[in-house]
Design a protein around this motif. Sequence first.
Motif, mmCIF file in Angstrom:
data_model
loop_
_atom_site.group_PDB
_atom_site.id
_atom_site.type_symbol
_atom_site.label_atom_id
_atom_site.label_comp_id
_atom_site.label_asym_id
_atom_site.label_seq_id
_atom_site.Cartn_x
_atom_site.Cartn_y
_atom_site.Cartn_z
ATOM 1 N N UNK A 182 5.001 -22.572 4.831
ATOM 2 C CA UNK A 182 4.292 -23.449 3.903
ATOM 3 C C UNK A 182 4.808 -23.206 2.490
ATOM 4 N N UNK A 183 4.913 -24.271 1.715
ATOM 5 C CA UNK A 183 5.541 -24.223 0.399
ATOM 6 C C UNK A 183 4.626 -23.645 -0.668
ATOM 7 N N UNK A 184 5.141 -22.674 -1.419
ATOM 8 C CA UNK A 184 4.383 -22.079 -2.504
ATOM 9 C C UNK A 184 3.988 -23.081 -3.568
ATOM 10 N N UNK A 185 4.870 -24.018 -3.887
ATOM 11 C CA UNK A 185 4.590 -24.985 -4.951
ATOM 12 C C UNK A 185 3.392 -25.862 -4.596
ATOM 13 N N UNK A 186 3.172 -26.105 -3.306
ATOM 14 C CA UNK A 186 2.044 -26.919 -2.868
ATOM 15 C C UNK A 186 0.794 -26.089 -2.613
ATOM 16 N N UNK A 187 0.990 -24.846 -2.191
ATOM 17 C CA UNK A 187 -0.129 -24.046 -1.702
ATOM 18 C C UNK A 187 -0.731 -23.118 -2.755
ATOM 19 N N UNK A 188 0.081 -22.516 -3.613
ATOM 20 C CA UNK A 188 -0.438 -21.540 -4.580
ATOM 21 C C UNK A 188 -1.574 -22.090 -5.448
ATOM 22 N N UNK A 189 -1.431 -23.311 -6.022
ATOM 23 C CA UNK A 189 -2.540 -23.818 -6.841
ATOM 24 C C UNK A 189 -3.835 -23.975 -6.047
ATOM 25 N N UNK A 190 -3.729 -24.290 -4.743
ATOM 26 C CA UNK A 190 -4.923 -24.432 -3.906
ATOM 27 C C UNK A 190 -5.539 -23.072 -3.594
ATOM 28 N N UNK A 191 -4.689 -22.079 -3.380
ATOM 29 C CA UNK A 191 -5.190 -20.730 -3.092
ATOM 30 C C UNK A 191 -5.860 -20.097 -4.304
ATOM 31 N N UNK A 192 -5.548 -20.625 -5.484
ATOM 32 C CA UNK A 192 -6.180 -20.103 -6.705
ATOM 33 C C UNK A 192 -7.650 -20.516 -6.807
ATOM 34 N N UNK A 193 -8.081 -21.467 -5.980
ATOM 35 C CA UNK A 193 -9.482 -21.888 -5.934
ATOM 36 C C UNK A 193 -10.317 -20.772 -5.301
ATOM 37 N N UNK A 194 -11.296 -20.197 -6.023
ATOM 38 C CA UNK A 194 -12.090 -19.070 -5.494
ATOM 39 C C UNK A 194 -12.764 -19.377 -4.163
ATOM 40 N N UNK A 195 -13.196 -20.624 -3.965
ATOM 41 C CA UNK A 195 -13.859 -20.989 -2.709
ATOM 42 C C UNK A 195 -12.892 -20.883 -1.537
ATOM 43 N N UNK A 196 -11.662 -21.353 -1.728
ATOM 44 C CA UNK A 196 -10.657 -21.236 -0.670
ATOM 45 C C UNK A 196 -10.251 -19.782 -0.458
ATOM 46 N N UNK A 197 -10.172 -19.034 -1.543
ATOM 47 C CA UNK A 197 -9.745 -17.631 -1.456
ATOM 48 C C UNK A 197 -10.685 -16.809 -0.588
ATOM 49 N N UNK A 198 -11.941 -17.237 -0.497
ATOM 50 C CA UNK A 198 -12.905 -16.526 0.363
ATOM 51 C C UNK A 198 -12.589 -16.749 1.832
ATOM 52 N N UNK A 199 -11.940 -17.877 2.132
ATOM 53 C CA UNK A 199 -11.692 -18.269 3.528
ATOM 54 C C UNK A 199 -10.263 -17.982 3.966
ATOM 55 N N UNK A 200 -9.316 -18.178 3.052
ATOM 56 C CA UNK A 200 -7.906 -18.125 3.414
ATOM 57 C C UNK A 200 -7.207 -16.861 2.919
ATOM 58 N N UNK A 201 -6.342 -16.343 3.751
ATOM 59 C CA UNK A 201 -5.453 -15.246 3.361
ATOM 60 C C UNK A 201 -4.018 -15.713 3.474
ATOM 61 N N UNK A 202 -3.097 -14.950 2.923
ATOM 62 C CA UNK A 202 -1.693 -15.352 2.982
ATOM 63 C C UNK A 202 -0.804 -14.113 3.035
ATOM 64 N N UNK A 203 0.415 -14.313 3.493
ATOM 65 C CA UNK A 203 1.371 -13.209 3.586
ATOM 66 C C UNK A 203 2.785 -13.748 3.459
ATOM 67 N N UNK A 204 3.644 -12.941 2.850
ATOM 68 C CA UNK A 204 5.064 -13.256 2.796
ATOM 69 C C UNK A 204 5.698 -12.610 4.026
ATOM 70 N N UNK A 205 6.266 -13.396 4.946
ATOM 71 C CA UNK A 205 6.754 -12.855 6.215
ATOM 72 C C UNK A 205 7.748 -11.715 6.040
ATOM 73 N N UNK A 206 7.423 -10.585 6.607
ATOM 74 C CA UNK A 206 8.296 -9.419 6.465
ATOM 75 C C UNK A 206 9.606 -9.594 7.230
ATOM 76 N N UNK A 207 9.624 -10.519 8.209
ATOM 77 C CA UNK A 207 10.865 -10.734 8.945
ATOM 78 C C UNK A 207 11.729 -11.831 8.330
ATOM 79 N N UNK A 208 11.250 -12.456 7.260
ATOM 80 C CA UNK A 208 12.075 -13.450 6.580
ATOM 81 C C UNK A 208 11.263 -14.409 5.736
ATOM 82 N N UNK A 209 11.152 -14.121 4.445
ATOM 83 C CA UNK A 209 10.484 -15.024 3.507
ATOM 84 C C UNK A 209 11.559 -15.891 2.849
ATOM 85 N N UNK A 210 11.606 -17.152 3.234
ATOM 86 C CA UNK A 210 12.588 -18.064 2.648
ATOM 87 C C UNK A 210 12.178 -18.367 1.213
#
Length: 384
Positions: free
Chosen positions: A259-287
């Motif tokens: 999933x694209x950071x440019x599309x997702x990061x601003x949404x993850x900054x929403x405190x309500x979403x942050x309570x529900x969603x987690x995220x990770x940079x894949x250790x086997x390959x973060x493009x």
Amino acid sequence: MYKGLANPSRRKALKTLAAFTAGLMVSTGFAGVAFAAAPDYYPADYSSVVEASKQESGVLVYSNMGEMNWRPLIEAFNAEYPWIKVQTLDLGSIEVFERYYAETAAGNNATDVVVSHSSAAWLDFIKKDGVNAEYKSAEDGKLPAYSKPATGVYTISVDPYFIVYNKALLAENEWPKSIQDIVDLVAKDPQRFAHKIATGVPMSNAAAQNLTNTYFQHVGEEKALKQYEILGQDVDVYRSAGQIMEKLTTGEVLIGFMLSGIQVFPLLADPARAQILGYAFPSDGTVMLMRHIAMAKTAKNPNSSRLFIDFVLSKAGQTALSSGGLMSYRDDVELPDGPTGYTYKKIAAEVGDASLAPTSFDSKTMIPSQDLIDKVNAALHVQP
């Protein structure tokens, strides 16, 4: 003399107001100078560029970035250069160039600046002499070599593609830290994860092919293809990251990947979403998507365009663009922690340099074979 001016305190107040007004004129650039002095490493005649820009009509940018991505950067730029109106058009990564070519052929091209992440399209654009190769940013010496893939072409941001998951519906020990973690969850309980895994269309255009192939080359084609074949049993493919994010938030989808950071990061900054969603940079390959910017050969406002691009590449510009979801790659940019506070350096510190897979103009990682395109589409049950 007017009666009101006979009062000494009144005269003092008016002098203060006059000084403030003069200062305001200077600070807004309408007194003949820019809001802030150029850094000492800028060319000595940079003020002439600033002055010349006041006779131009603004900057027209063709890009594949939305208004929410541009807004913080443009606001910061206009604090420095309020007389320069920046107009941005949100186009597809390939459409940016197709529209440029069509308007050039018709003799009505007014494009000043081009922004896109499609490496293959950039190579074609360079071959077709669309870039103002004579332009060299005043920030050139402050930027890493990898961020300057061709003469006149600079990197505006290095945006990660990563994993997002519904942490309320997954046990903490199930929170994926890699693509392989998702594969293992699916392999262990395919029924539970049926239609609960989501990703974007992997081979839909040149930019998507570049992203997918970069991951496959980083991990190894055989291993990556096996991962996709296992995930394909349960994955649903979407054309919009926004749609995936909504389904993740409601629990219709448990995990999204690539999933694209440019599309997702601003949404993850929403405190309500942050309570529900987690995220990770894949250790086997973060493009890491290299998004590029250049002054077009057709630029009608070269001085304004130069000021704009220089600001985008500067420490101040790179700091501002992070608020719009893009990710800075300058080592001197320090941001507060949080979804919009990541930099290339921060992600490298979190998962290690070896886990990062930047896109490039290298044909090996840029253009997959037709055989691989067919295999990936088949693995994820995508109809070409």
